[in-house]
Motif scaffolding. Structure first.
Motif, PDB file in Angstrom:
ATOM      1  N   VAL A 283      -6.834   2.054  -0.342  1.00 57.64           N
ATOM      2  CA  VAL A 283      -5.556   2.013  -1.058  1.00 57.64           C
ATOM      3  C   VAL A 283      -5.293   0.595  -1.578  1.00 57.64           C
ATOM      4  CG1 VAL A 283      -3.054   2.325  -0.844  1.00 57.64           C
ATOM      5  CG2 VAL A 283      -4.599   3.967   0.213  1.00 57.64           C
ATOM      6  N   VAL A 284      -5.574  -0.414  -0.744  1.00 57.56           N
ATOM      7  CA  VAL A 284      -5.342  -1.794  -1.172  1.00 57.56           C
ATOM      8  C   VAL A 284      -6.296  -2.168  -2.310  1.00 57.56           C
ATOM      9  CG1 VAL A 284      -5.399  -4.213  -0.435  1.00 57.56           C
ATOM     10  CG2 VAL A 284      -4.359  -2.502   1.045  1.00 57.56           C
TER      11      VAL A 284
ATOM     12  N   SER B 204       0.815  -1.220   0.000  1.00 56.05           N
ATOM     13  CA  SER B 204       0.000   0.000   0.000  1.00 56.05           C
ATOM     14  C   SER B 204       0.852   1.275   0.000  1.00 56.05           C
ATOM     15  CB  SER B 204      -0.897  -0.007   1.237  1.00 56.05           C
ATOM     16  OG  SER B 204      -0.130  -0.215   2.418  1.00 56.05           O
ATOM     17  N   ILE B 205       2.004   1.212   0.651  1.00 56.43           N
ATOM     18  CA  ILE B 205       2.780   2.438   0.893  1.00 56.43           C
ATOM     19  C   ILE B 205       3.218   3.120  -0.398  1.00 56.43           C
ATOM     20  CG2 ILE B 205       5.063   1.289   1.046  1.00 56.43           C
ATOM     21  CD1 ILE B 205       3.937   4.051   3.417  1.00 56.43           C
ATOM     22  N   PHE B 206       3.370   2.342  -1.465  1.00 56.79           N
ATOM     23  CA  PHE B 206       3.927   2.929  -2.685  1.00 56.79           C
ATOM     24  C   PHE B 206       2.871   3.615  -3.546  1.00 56.79           C
ATOM     25  CE2 PHE B 206       6.938  -0.472  -1.403  1.00 56.79           C
ATOM     26  CZ  PHE B 206       7.897   0.409  -0.922  1.00 56.79           C
ATOM     27  N   ASN B 207       1.675   3.745  -2.992  1.00 57.66           N
ATOM     28  CA  ASN B 207       0.612   4.462  -3.695  1.00 57.66           C
ATOM     29  C   ASN B 207       0.430   5.886  -3.191  1.00 57.66           C
ATOM     30  OD1 ASN B 207      -0.283   2.347  -5.491  1.00 57.66           O
ATOM     31  ND2 ASN B 207      -0.813   1.257  -3.612  1.00 57.66           N
ATOM     32  N   TYR B 208       1.431   6.367  -2.449  1.00 55.52           N
ATOM     33  CA  TYR B 208       1.392   7.755  -1.975  1.00 55.52           C
ATOM     34  C   TYR B 208       2.433   8.567  -2.740  1.00 55.52           C
ATOM     35  CZ  TYR B 208      -1.556   6.075   1.793  1.00 55.52           C
ATOM     36  OH  TYR B 208      -2.589   5.523   2.511  1.00 55.52           O
ATOM     37  N   PRO B 209       2.137   9.846  -2.975  1.00 58.68           N
ATOM     38  CA  PRO B 209       3.062  10.666  -3.772  1.00 58.68           C
ATOM     39  C   PRO B 209       4.235  11.219  -2.953  1.00 58.68           C
ATOM     40  CG  PRO B 209       1.124  11.953  -3.182  1.00 58.68           C
ATOM     41  CD  PRO B 209       0.899  10.570  -2.617  1.00 58.68           C
ATOM     42  N   THR B 210       5.334  11.514  -3.641  1.00 58.06           N
ATOM     43  CA  THR B 210       6.485  12.175  -3.015  1.00 58.06           C
ATOM     44  C   THR B 210       6.458  13.630  -3.453  1.00 58.06           C
ATOM     45  OG1 THR B 210       7.728  11.242  -4.872  1.00 58.06           O
ATOM     46  CG2 THR B 210       8.050  10.215  -2.737  1.00 58.06           C
ATOM     47  N   THR B 211       5.977  14.494  -2.576  1.00 62.17           N
ATOM     48  CA  THR B 211       5.718  15.874  -3.008  1.00 62.17           C
ATOM     49  C   THR B 211       6.800  16.869  -2.607  1.00 62.17           C
ATOM     50  OG1 THR B 211       4.371  16.208  -1.046  1.00 62.17           O
ATOM     51  CG2 THR B 211       3.207  15.565  -3.037  1.00 62.17           C
TER      52      THR B 211
ATOM     53  N   MET C 122       0.506   1.455   8.384  1.00 60.44           N
ATOM     54  CA  MET C 122      -0.377   0.538   7.642  1.00 60.44           C
ATOM     55  C   MET C 122       0.412  -0.531   6.882  1.00 60.44           C
ATOM     56  SD  MET C 122      -3.102   3.228   6.038  1.00 60.44           S
ATOM     57  CE  MET C 122      -3.798   4.526   7.082  1.00 60.44           C
ATOM     58  N   MET C 123       1.695  -0.287   6.640  1.00 60.66           N
ATOM     59  CA  MET C 123       2.497  -1.280   5.905  1.00 60.66           C
ATOM     60  C   MET C 123       2.454  -2.657   6.549  1.00 60.66           C
ATOM     61  SD  MET C 123       5.988   0.778   5.016  1.00 60.66           S
ATOM     62  CE  MET C 123       6.852  -0.634   4.314  1.00 60.66           C
TER      63      MET C 123
END
Ligand code: ACO
Length: 311
Positions: free
Chosen positions: A269-270, A108-115, A195-196
């Motif tokens: 997210v999942v 799930s963690i890799f579905n968040y943006p790096t802003t 959540m990971m």
């Protein structure tokens, strides 16, 4: 009830004897490992994307070199893990096709943006920190090829965690603007990092069986608690605030109590509805399609060579 074969298998596991690729194993054990190892491999591969986003914008040559090395390590982890999955009788192409079609999950963690740039340090600190917490016990898991892959992966993850902490430290001790960026990154990554570890133990469908088979050594909640306990003093040292008003040291338990996780966000997210799910998959599919000419050329070259050898 267990068959004689299954009983002997469980006794081997209880005695701490590793299961190797050619040993007999229950179908469920094989399927569980294929599921977990391939999800793990996909996580390493998709995990390159949020960081790759910053390679061209790293603020110094040193930071760029570190970031490139780390992203290459993740590709290597994916490759060891795909190889470990192949020892169980699946091909890498099959497993990879299941990622591209959206059939098989990745973290799930890799579905968040790096802003902002501090996100890169925060990913190393928290995301790789959580990954190590989960993977150190996996070095002792019952399946030989997976457990051995984890040994090297953990050594590299520990470098990733340290470079991340070093980056966040530079920003937290930098200008007020830099410190604010570090705090903003922590605010956004803290809960997704928790959540990971997966659903709480009561909701974790695979845990009981996986623990009996020693595919899992510690439960999702145990690992999450260890992560919180380890990370709170690190945030304090940086002078940053963890975004959880309920976070509090508990004298009686000897652990930090923490607030409730937003499980609805996790489920979304999942299920594919996180901020970047579609973009991540699209990027992987495009990379696969764009690489077709190269795979074709490699095969054609190999064929030509083997024809020449026959002649
Ligand atoms: N993101 C996406 N899916 C998740 C996550 C998560 N953070 N946590 C749990 N799930 C999924 C499980 O894969 C499972 O789905 P499935 O039945 O379709 O496979 C479902 O939620 C139920 O969870 P559990 O029963 O707890 O599943 P499991 O026993 O597999 O435990 C865990 C999940 C802890 C992630 C385990 O699979 C594991 O240890 N995997 C190896 C480590 C790993 O994959 N790390 C990836 C991130 S770290 C990194 O790559 C840098």
């Amino acid at each position: 009830e267990m068959s004689a074969e299954e009983r002997a298998f469980q006794e081997k596991i209880d005695a701490g004897i590793k299961i190797e690729a050619k040993d007999w194993m229950p179908e469920g054990y094989r399927r569980t490992l294929i599921r977990q190892i391939s999800q793990h491999a996909h996580s390493e591969i998709v995990g390159q994307l949020p960081e790759g986003n910053w390679v061209t914008r790293a603020p110094s040559l040193k930071r760029k070199a570190i970031l490139l090395a780390k992203i290459q390590d993740e590709a290597g982890h994916g490759l060891y893990l795909y190889s470990a999955a192949e020892t169980l009788g699946v091909t890498r192409d099959q497993v990879y096709a299941d990622l591209l079609s959206g059939k098989v999950k990745y973290s799930s963690i890799f579905n968040y943006p790096t802003t902002n740039w501090a996100d890169i340090g925060t990913i190393g600190w928290l995301v790789d920190g959580a990954a190590i917490m989960n993977q150190i016990p996996l070095c002792r898991c019952s399946y030989g090829p997976y457990s051995r892959a984890m040994v090297r992966v953990c050594k590299e993850e520990s470098f990733h965690q340290r470079q991340g902490y070093d980056l966040v430290m530079a920003m937290a001790k930098g200008t007020p603007e830099q410190k604010a960026m570090a705090q903003d990154a922590l605010n956004r990554w803290w809960w997704p990092a928790l959540m990971m570890f997966g659903p709480s133990d009561g909701e974790s469908v695979h845990s009981a069986q996986s623990m009996q088979w020693k595919i899992k050594i510690l439960s999702n909640d145990e690992l999450r608690q260890k992560f919180v306990d380890q990370t709170v003093p690190q945030a304090e040292y940086l002078g940053l605030t963890i975004p959880d008003p309920e976070l509090k040291w508990n004298e009686d338990t000897g652990h930090y109590d923490f607030g409730a996780i937003d499980w609805e966000e996790f489920r979304q997210v999942v299920a594919g509805n996180g901020p970047c799910n579609r973009d991540r998959l699209r990027t992987r599919v495009k990379a696969w399609d764009d690489g077709k000419w190269f795979r074709d050329a490699l095969l054609a070259h190999a064929e030509k060579k083997s024809e020449r050898q026959v002649a």
